[in-house]
Scaffold this motif. Structure first.
Motif, short mmCIF file in Angstrom:
data_model
loop_
_atom_site.label_atom_id
_atom_site.label_comp_id
_atom_site.label_asym_id
_atom_site.label_seq_id
_atom_site.Cartn_x
_atom_site.Cartn_y
_atom_site.Cartn_z
N MET A 1 0.86 -1.25 -0.06
CA MET A 1 -0.16 0.06 0.10
C MET A 1 0.72 1.49 0.10
O MET A 1 1.81 1.37 0.75
CB MET A 1 -0.87 -0.01 1.28
CG MET A 1 -1.78 1.33 1.31
SD MET A 1 -3.04 1.14 2.69
CE MET A 1 -4.07 -0.21 1.92
N ASN A 2 0.57 2.11 -0.83
CA ASN A 2 1.45 3.48 -1.18
C ASN A 2 0.28 4.73 -0.63
O ASN A 2 -0.90 4.31 -0.15
CB ASN A 2 2.08 3.91 -2.41
CG ASN A 2 1.04 4.09 -3.49
OD1 ASN A 2 -0.14 4.20 -3.21
ND2 ASN A 2 1.73 4.22 -4.54
N SER A 3 0.87 5.99 -0.75
CA SER A 3 -0.04 7.11 -0.33
C SER A 3 -1.38 7.00 -1.22
O SER A 3 -2.08 7.63 -0.60
CB SER A 3 0.97 8.36 -0.45
OG SER A 3 1.27 8.32 -1.68
N ILE A 4 -1.23 6.50 -2.49
CA ILE A 4 -2.50 6.65 -3.33
C ILE A 4 -3.32 5.83 -2.86
O ILE A 4 -4.76 6.14 -2.98
CB ILE A 4 -1.96 6.80 -4.89
CG1 ILE A 4 -1.16 8.07 -5.06
CG2 ILE A 4 -3.28 6.52 -5.63
CD1 ILE A 4 -2.11 9.34 -4.58
N THR A 5 -3.06 4.53 -2.99
CA THR A 5 -3.91 3.40 -2.51
C THR A 5 -4.45 3.45 -1.02
O THR A 5 -5.76 3.28 -0.92
CB THR A 5 -3.18 2.05 -2.70
OG1 THR A 5 -2.32 2.26 -1.87
CG2 THR A 5 -2.69 1.80 -3.96
N SER A 6 -3.62 4.17 -0.31
CA SER A 6 -4.14 4.40 1.03
C SER A 6 -5.31 5.67 1.05
O SER A 6 -6.37 5.48 1.77
CB SER A 6 -3.27 4.75 1.96
OG SER A 6 -3.41 5.08 3.22
N LEU A 7 -4.82 6.63 0.39
CA LEU A 7 -5.90 7.86 0.35
C LEU A 7 -7.05 7.43 -0.31
O LEU A 7 -8.21 7.76 0.29
CB LEU A 7 -5.30 8.79 -0.54
CG LEU A 7 -5.96 9.86 -0.78
CD1 LEU A 7 -6.24 10.80 0.65
CD2 LEU A 7 -5.35 11.14 -1.75
N PHE A 8 -7.09 6.62 -1.29
CA PHE A 8 -8.59 6.24 -1.70
C PHE A 8 -9.22 4.97 -1.52
O PHE A 8 -10.14 4.70 -1.44
CB PHE A 8 -8.33 6.19 -3.49
CG PHE A 8 -7.80 7.54 -3.93
CD1 PHE A 8 -8.56 8.70 -3.46
CD2 PHE A 8 -6.96 7.43 -4.82
CE1 PHE A 8 -8.25 10.01 -4.15
CE2 PHE A 8 -6.54 8.67 -5.54
CZ PHE A 8 -7.07 10.09 -5.04
N GLY A 9 -8.25 4.11 -0.94
CA GLY A 9 -8.88 2.71 -0.29
C GLY A 9 -9.08 1.78 -1.29
O GLY A 9 -10.11 1.20 -1.79
N ILE A 10 -8.09 1.81 -2.32
CA ILE A 10 -8.01 0.99 -3.67
C ILE A 10 -6.82 0.08 -3.66
O ILE A 10 -5.93 0.31 -3.00
CB ILE A 10 -8.10 1.91 -5.01
CG1 ILE A 10 -6.67 2.75 -5.03
CG2 ILE A 10 -9.31 2.61 -4.94
CD1 ILE A 10 -6.59 3.73 -6.22
N LYS A 11 -6.88 -0.80 -4.60
CA LYS A 11 -5.87 -2.12 -4.79
C LYS A 11 -4.57 -1.61 -5.47
O LYS A 11 -3.45 -1.77 -5.00
CB LYS A 11 -6.37 -3.09 -5.25
CG LYS A 11 -5.43 -4.39 -5.12
CD LYS A 11 -5.98 -5.70 -5.76
CE LYS A 11 -5.25 -6.92 -5.74
NZ LYS A 11 -5.88 -8.18 -6.47
#
Length: 314
Positions: A1-11
């Motif tokens: 998980m990186n900052s973008i996947t964490s921000l949006f809750g995506i895979k």
């Protein structure tokens, strides 16, 4: 998980661009279901149509999705009200001042991302309080920056100046392109043109087929006096160039453009007189696939490219 996947809750850190006349609920939900972030393109929708697409998207996916709002279109206040009423949690804004709506949206617990084409605009968006930035190079299709800064130049320059997550856009349609963008400092990528040539895209079938025949040099950024846009070179594009030979005024260009030219081309399939927006990367698009297959291929290519780089020695 990186900052973008964490921000949006995506895979996967893959965002589907909210392109006018291409990005309805079918495409947005398909991308979200496949692990990316789908965006409904509000720019080509009347407010009541947008509301319908949001509701249908909620029925089609349980995953996060968002709405892209170009701020140069009318009915903006009504559109933002609908977004709040329909409990949309992610909004991408573009083509306008992020200060105008960011605070309003953030107060409603909405994640806000702004699309920029320069470092100066990125800093203004960060100052406005957005959660992330999309930095889009001029390779991109559709409306674009006037400065013609390429993605490979723009991403590291923006990364050097901002402290919030960065999404790269413009000329990205493969896993290799995704890896390159992230190597330059991007935390994720926004993909537009590749998703136009998807089964779920709302683009006209004839426009999708035309994209498969686009080669290097077949698109051009034009109409900078109005809003810069990258177009496939068809009769309408040539009409614009012919008018430029006469040193036209802004009103002359506006008159030639007329109304609903983009709808006529991309949605209704008029490949002669329509405005056909697509990125330079179209030269690498060779088939029309489901959105899920596009994402799967990008991730596989990303991993292959990353592994290949590990074996390079100097």
């Amino acid at each position: 998980m990186n900052s973008i996947t964490s921000l949006f809750g995506i895979k996967y850190p893959i965002i589907q661009a909210g392109m006018i006349w291409n990005s309805g609920y079918k495409l947005a939900s398909a991308v979200s279901n496949a692990g990316g972030l789908g965006l409904i393109g509000a720019g080509s929708m009347y407010p009541d149509v947008l509301r319908t697409h949001i509701r249908k998207c909620k029925q089609a996916t349980q995953k996060p999705f968002g709405v892209n709002v170009p701020m140069l279109y009318p009915n903006l206040e009504e559109i933002m009200t609908i977004i709040v009423e329909e409990d949309v949690k992610i909004v991408f804004t573009a083509a306008g001042n992020p200060k105008i709506w960011t605070s309003f949206l953030k107060e409603k617990d909405i994640t806000v991302v702004h699309v920029v084409s320069s470092t100066a605009f990125a800093l203004k968006a960060q100052e406005a309080g957005v959660d992330a930035i999309v930095a889009e190079g001029f390779e991109a299709g559709g409306h674009n920056g006037r400065d013609e800064t390429t993605t490979f130049t723009l991403i590291p320059m923006v990364k050097e100046k901002i402290k919030i997550p960065l999404i790269a856009a413009g000329g990205i349609a493969t896993g290799g392109g995704m890896l390159a963008a992230m190597a330059l400092g991007a935390d994720g990528v926004q993909v537009g043109s590749r998703f136009v040539a998807s089964l779920e895209s709302s683009a006209h079938a004839d426009f999708k087929q035309l994209i498969l025949n686009v080669n290097e040099g077949d698109t051009k950024l034009t109409l900078k006096e109005l809003t810069p846009v990258r177009l496939i070179k068809n009769k309408f594009y040539q009409d614009v160039q012919d008018l430029y030979e006469k040193c036209p005024t802004k009103d002359d260009l506006t008159h030639l453009l007329g109304k609903a030219r983009a709808k006529r081309g991309m949605f209704e399939g008029d490949l002669i007189e329509g405005e056909l927006e697509i990125g330079q990367i179209a030269g690498l698009i060779h088939d029309i696939q489901p959105a899920a297959a596009i994402i799967e291929a990008m991730i596989a290519e990303f991993e292959t490219a990353k592994t290949a780089l590990q074996h390079i020695k100097f």
